[in-house]
Design a protein around this motif. Sequence first.
Motif, PDB file in Angstrom:
ATOM      1  N   PRO A 156      50.707 107.356  84.738  1.00  0.00           N
ATOM      2  CA  PRO A 156      50.381 107.718  83.142  1.00  0.00           C
ATOM      3  C   PRO A 156      51.560 108.873  82.785  1.00  0.00           C
ATOM      4  N   GLY A 202      47.611 108.513  77.926  1.00  0.00           N
ATOM      5  CA  GLY A 202      48.065 109.343  79.172  1.00  0.00           C
ATOM      6  C   GLY A 202      47.107 110.589  79.816  1.00  0.00           C
ATOM      7  N   THR A 233      47.061 101.610  83.430  1.00  0.00           N
ATOM      8  CA  THR A 233      47.606 102.704  82.849  1.00  0.00           C
ATOM      9  C   THR A 233      48.504 102.234  82.288  1.00  0.00           C
TER      10      THR A 233
END
Length: 452
Positions: A186, A193, A209
């Motif tokens: 992230p 994020g 992610t």
Amino acid sequence: MSTKRFILPESEIPTQWYNIVAEMPNKPLPPINPATKEPLKAEDLYPVFCEECARQELNTKDAFIDIPEPVLEQYKNYRATPLVRAYGLEKALDTPAHIYFKNESVNPLGSHKLNSALAQAYYAKMEGTTNITTETGAGQWGAALSYAAKAFGLEAAVYMVKISFEQKPYRRSIMQTFGAQVTASPSMSTKAGRKILTENPTHQGSLGTAISEAVELALNTPHCKYVLGSVLNHVCLHQTVIGQEAEKQMAMAGEYPDTVIACFGGGSNFCGLALPFMRHKILEGRNTRFIAGEPASCPKLTKGKFAYDFGDEAGYTPLLPMFTLGHNFKPANIHAGGLRYHGSGAIVAQLLKDGYMEAVDVEQLDSFKAGVLFARSEGIIPAPESCHAIAATVAEALKAKEAGESKVILFNLSGHGLVDMAAYDQYFAGDLVNHDVTADDIAATLRDSGIA
Ligand SMILES: *Cc1c(COP(=O)(O)O)cnc(C)c1O
């Protein structure tokens, strides 16, 4: 000496991809809109995906789909890939089994991922897109996509899973060499994020992610489309050049596989090799076994649940039918970065549910043990992902030995491991461990992911 490598001439490269959905007795369930719970139409996917990929994703009619000429031209740079009889491995195992592998590691990017990257970049270009964005785990997809983007004149932005960004810096260098922009995920550059990092500042990243971040970028950037390296039906479709070539090459060898094996992340290399052979099981009742080798640390096929789930951590994607561990599943930091994904694609989910295929889970240490044996007997260092296919192959070859049966086993060498030597170093140093997931862990993430 008998033939070791079966080589097809350029004229034998497949000119169509095989769409098994058209011939499956039970079609995969459709992706659905999380808000309305209605099945999606191709148009619903156009804001994020290339339109032709969206149509391919939902195509249940055409069993064969033409490969565009410019993509075929690119395929000619490295296809057909060799089919190899693994005499060295057979000898090392002292098995009566005949072991063959399809060598998808022999292209300049080092994995099967290029087969779909080129197709997706081509469609993006044809539709007037200027930028493409994607996620990457260990970096093979990002590397393939970065090259494909350059080949078709597009800009690429890649979100790379943070742990791999740190473990595999040279794949980042490869992507940058092809001109891509690479961000560890992230990251603070997207809403998804920032949310993940605020809640969990030491999050190591996952494909989930990275997908969220790339999808968000595509949605917020004009002329930018999102492309995915696995899981989805159209990605599996593009990979079927592998199995179609292997069919012809097995015929050259005068054999037909009893067992077809591939490692399993989201399913693209498994589908690529297996589906053209699966066709004969579906249409002619051929008795071939298909085995997907997944990591014990991310066991969606062997221990996951068949359910609708999101493809990403933030829940931006449509709901997809999967065998899933829950989109909030946080896989251990194993070196087979390409296998750290919480769910299977829709085609495989249905085929597994209907008993057309099996899955086995492989411990990290067993995967490297098999990979090192393969390297020492065949002279090729396999990707940590591919080591899972090799471990499953070794297990089957030893069973054949025990039973005194001369089985024909075909596996996919999905990539080489020359950019993963840090992983081998850690293995030799005794620094790698197995990661097991308990039924309680899975029940907890499934609950946490909103799956009852
Ligand atoms: C990405 C990758 C995998 C796993 O992805 P699938 O879509 O399941 O094939 C396996 N092997 C290699 C070398 C990869 O790069």
